[in-house]
Design a protein around this motif. Structure first.
Motif, mmCIF file in Angstrom:
data_model
loop_
_atom_site.group_PDB
_atom_site.id
_atom_site.type_symbol
_atom_site.label_atom_id
_atom_site.label_comp_id
_atom_site.label_asym_id
_atom_site.label_seq_id
_atom_site.Cartn_x
_atom_site.Cartn_y
_atom_site.Cartn_z
ATOM 1 N N PRO A 15 0.974 -1.027 -0.105
ATOM 2 C CA PRO A 15 -0.040 -0.005 0.138
ATOM 3 C C PRO A 15 1.224 1.278 0.088
ATOM 4 O O PRO A 15 1.879 1.039 0.378
ATOM 5 C CB PRO A 15 -1.113 -0.266 0.847
ATOM 6 N N ALA A 16 -0.078 2.345 -0.767
ATOM 7 C CA ALA A 16 1.245 3.577 -0.470
ATOM 8 C C ALA A 16 1.606 4.161 0.644
ATOM 9 O O ALA A 16 1.584 3.688 1.673
ATOM 10 C CB ALA A 16 0.146 4.640 -0.661
ATOM 11 N N GLY A 17 3.627 4.083 0.855
ATOM 12 C CA GLY A 17 3.406 4.739 1.690
ATOM 13 C C GLY A 17 4.409 3.317 2.466
ATOM 14 O O GLY A 17 4.979 3.875 3.807
ATOM 15 N N GLN A 18 3.493 2.834 2.435
ATOM 16 C CA GLN A 18 4.664 1.644 3.541
ATOM 17 C C GLN A 18 5.652 0.867 2.960
ATOM 18 O O GLN A 18 5.520 0.497 1.452
ATOM 19 C CB GLN A 18 3.103 0.436 3.855
ATOM 20 N N GLY A 19 6.437 0.259 3.308
ATOM 21 C CA GLY A 19 7.392 -0.882 3.183
ATOM 22 C C GLY A 19 8.238 -0.068 4.075
ATOM 23 O O GLY A 19 7.923 0.158 5.877
ATOM 24 N N GLN A 20 9.651 -1.020 4.517
ATOM 25 C CA GLN A 20 10.783 -0.759 5.363
ATOM 26 C C GLN A 20 11.765 0.400 4.879
ATOM 27 O O GLN A 20 12.421 0.181 3.772
ATOM 28 C CB GLN A 20 11.500 -2.366 5.520
ATOM 29 N N VAL A 21 12.117 1.083 6.065
ATOM 30 C CA VAL A 21 12.940 2.002 5.197
ATOM 31 C C VAL A 21 14.421 1.744 5.417
ATOM 32 O O VAL A 21 14.773 0.935 6.787
ATOM 33 C CB VAL A 21 13.160 3.599 6.517
ATOM 34 N N ALA A 22 15.203 2.173 4.272
ATOM 35 C CA ALA A 22 16.837 1.721 4.490
ATOM 36 C C ALA A 22 16.983 3.097 3.924
ATOM 37 O O ALA A 22 17.401 3.373 3.221
ATOM 38 C CB ALA A 22 17.255 0.269 3.174
ATOM 39 N N LEU A 23 18.516 3.049 5.100
ATOM 40 C CA LEU A 23 19.297 4.217 4.895
ATOM 41 C C LEU A 23 20.342 4.136 4.419
ATOM 42 O O LEU A 23 21.498 5.373 4.003
ATOM 43 C CB LEU A 23 19.353 4.822 6.395
ATOM 44 N N GLY A 24 21.592 3.311 3.384
ATOM 45 C CA GLY A 24 22.089 2.975 3.043
ATOM 46 C C GLY A 24 22.193 3.361 1.790
ATOM 47 O O GLY A 24 20.957 3.684 0.739
ATOM 48 N N PHE A 25 22.902 5.113 1.695
ATOM 49 C CA PHE A 25 22.777 6.005 0.590
ATOM 50 C C PHE A 25 21.499 6.784 0.630
ATOM 51 O O PHE A 25 21.422 6.695 -0.931
ATOM 52 C CB PHE A 25 23.275 5.032 -0.301
ATOM 53 N N GLY A 26 21.314 7.411 1.121
ATOM 54 C CA GLY A 26 20.495 7.761 1.357
ATOM 55 C C GLY A 26 19.024 6.884 1.257
ATOM 56 O O GLY A 26 19.182 6.326 2.194
ATOM 57 N N PRO A 27 17.825 7.746 1.714
ATOM 58 C CA PRO A 27 16.763 7.259 1.845
ATOM 59 C C PRO A 27 15.900 5.883 0.876
ATOM 60 O O PRO A 27 15.556 6.811 0.091
ATOM 61 C CB PRO A 27 15.724 8.374 2.762
ATOM 62 N N HIS A 28 15.859 4.679 1.207
ATOM 63 C CA HIS A 28 14.789 4.617 0.442
ATOM 64 C C HIS A 28 14.078 3.251 0.609
ATOM 65 O O HIS A 28 13.989 2.961 2.021
ATOM 66 C CB HIS A 28 16.119 2.845 -0.610
ATOM 67 N N LEU A 29 12.610 3.817 0.304
ATOM 68 C CA LEU A 29 11.676 2.718 1.308
ATOM 69 C C LEU A 29 11.497 1.700 0.019
ATOM 70 O O LEU A 29 11.131 1.352 -1.459
ATOM 71 C CB LEU A 29 10.449 2.733 0.490
ATOM 72 N N ILE A 30 11.806 0.331 0.644
ATOM 73 C CA ILE A 30 11.538 -0.835 0.472
ATOM 74 C C ILE A 30 10.257 -1.689 0.290
ATOM 75 O O ILE A 30 9.972 -2.034 1.497
ATOM 76 C CB ILE A 30 12.769 -2.209 0.828
ATOM 77 N N GLY A 42 12.016 -7.506 -6.790
ATOM 78 C CA GLY A 42 12.449 -6.484 -5.564
ATOM 79 C C GLY A 42 11.771 -5.597 -6.440
ATOM 80 O O GLY A 42 11.719 -4.812 -7.165
ATOM 81 N N LEU A 43 11.181 -4.361 -5.413
ATOM 82 C CA LEU A 43 10.958 -2.567 -5.279
ATOM 83 C C LEU A 43 11.140 -2.110 -4.586
ATOM 84 O O LEU A 43 10.338 -2.966 -3.175
ATOM 85 C CB LEU A 43 9.386 -3.131 -5.545
ATOM 86 N N PHE A 44 11.485 -0.998 -4.614
ATOM 87 C CA PHE A 44 11.877 -0.173 -3.543
ATOM 88 C C PHE A 44 12.055 1.671 -4.397
ATOM 89 O O PHE A 44 11.923 1.262 -5.518
ATOM 90 C CB PHE A 44 13.245 -0.048 -3.004
ATOM 91 N N GLU A 45 11.700 2.115 -3.925
ATOM 92 C CA GLU A 45 11.765 3.990 -3.894
ATOM 93 C C GLU A 45 12.679 4.459 -3.211
ATOM 94 O O GLU A 45 13.249 4.039 -2.662
ATOM 95 C CB GLU A 45 10.804 5.085 -2.983
ATOM 96 N N ALA A 46 13.510 5.348 -4.343
ATOM 97 C CA ALA A 46 14.773 6.066 -4.597
ATOM 98 C C ALA A 46 14.762 7.803 -4.353
ATOM 99 O O ALA A 46 13.830 7.867 -4.768
ATOM 100 C CB ALA A 46 15.708 5.840 -5.380
ATOM 101 N N HIS A 47 14.971 8.162 -3.205
ATOM 102 C CA HIS A 47 14.452 9.142 -2.702
ATOM 103 C C HIS A 47 15.712 10.016 -3.005
ATOM 104 O O HIS A 47 16.840 9.875 -2.302
ATOM 105 C CB HIS A 47 13.947 9.845 -2.043
ATOM 106 N N ILE A 48 16.067 10.702 -3.608
ATOM 107 C CA ILE A 48 17.232 11.783 -3.904
ATOM 108 C C ILE A 48 17.088 12.878 -4.242
ATOM 109 O O ILE A 48 16.900 13.645 -4.915
ATOM 110 C CB ILE A 48 17.838 11.067 -5.801
ATOM 111 N N PRO A 49 18.026 13.887 -3.675
ATOM 112 C CA PRO A 49 18.564 15.442 -3.761
ATOM 113 C C PRO A 49 18.550 15.694 -5.179
ATOM 114 O O PRO A 49 19.971 15.011 -5.734
ATOM 115 C CB PRO A 49 18.924 15.517 -2.752
ATOM 116 N N PRO A 50 18.436 16.948 -5.739
ATOM 117 C CA PRO A 50 19.239 17.341 -6.392
ATOM 118 C C PRO A 50 21.091 17.083 -6.950
ATOM 119 O O PRO A 50 21.202 17.334 -6.127
ATOM 120 C CB PRO A 50 18.786 19.032 -6.387
#
Length: 148
Positions: A15-30, A42-50
């Protein structure tokens, strides 16, 4: 070569916004793990600054599909380069050097699918061990960074 470790016979939902946060190389939501899919993906979101993104690297085990959820990204793969805004997607084959970078002026998000699954655990492993051990951990995941 990574192989399926079990059966994938039921839906793996995230579901939207759910998953496990992993902090290697910035925040990733597994969002979905290899364990959820019998090793299929496997599926994850990577949040990346400019300006952020990984160095040139090669995955020996998995292909990647990346979709730009927010922001603008540049993608290098072999001889190819393309820039995309939200909604764009790109498939990157294993064994080919590639990288991506947030080329926009705001934080960006990528939705990343790896197949077969397993690489999504890399970010948690780096977060737990520390980024100083990233090259060693990358080798365990079949990833080689091309530095310099």
């Amino acid at each position: 070569m990574t192989r399926r470790t079990g059966s994938f016979t039921r839906a793996a939902a995230s579901p939207a916004g759910q998953g496990q946060v992993a902090l290697g190389f910035g925040p990733h939501l597994i969002r979905i793990t290899a364990a959820d899919t019998g090793g299929a993906l496997g599926l994850f979101e990577a949040h990346i600054p400019p300006g952020g993104g990984p160095p040139l690297h090669i995955h020996e085990r998995e292909d990647e599909l990346l979709q730009v959820v927010a922001g603008r990204f540049g993608f290098w793969c072999g001889e190819d380069y393309v820039e995309m805004d939200a909604g764009g997607c790109i498939a990157l084959p294993r064994g080919i050097a590639h990288r991506f970078q947030n080329v926009g002026e705001t934080d960006g998000t990528l939705l990343c699918t790896v197949t077969p699954g397993g690489f999504e655990a890399f970010f948690g492993a780096v977060g737990a061990a520390g980024e100083a051990r990233a090259l060693e951990i990358a080798e365990q995941f079949g990833v080689r960074f091309i530095l310099g």
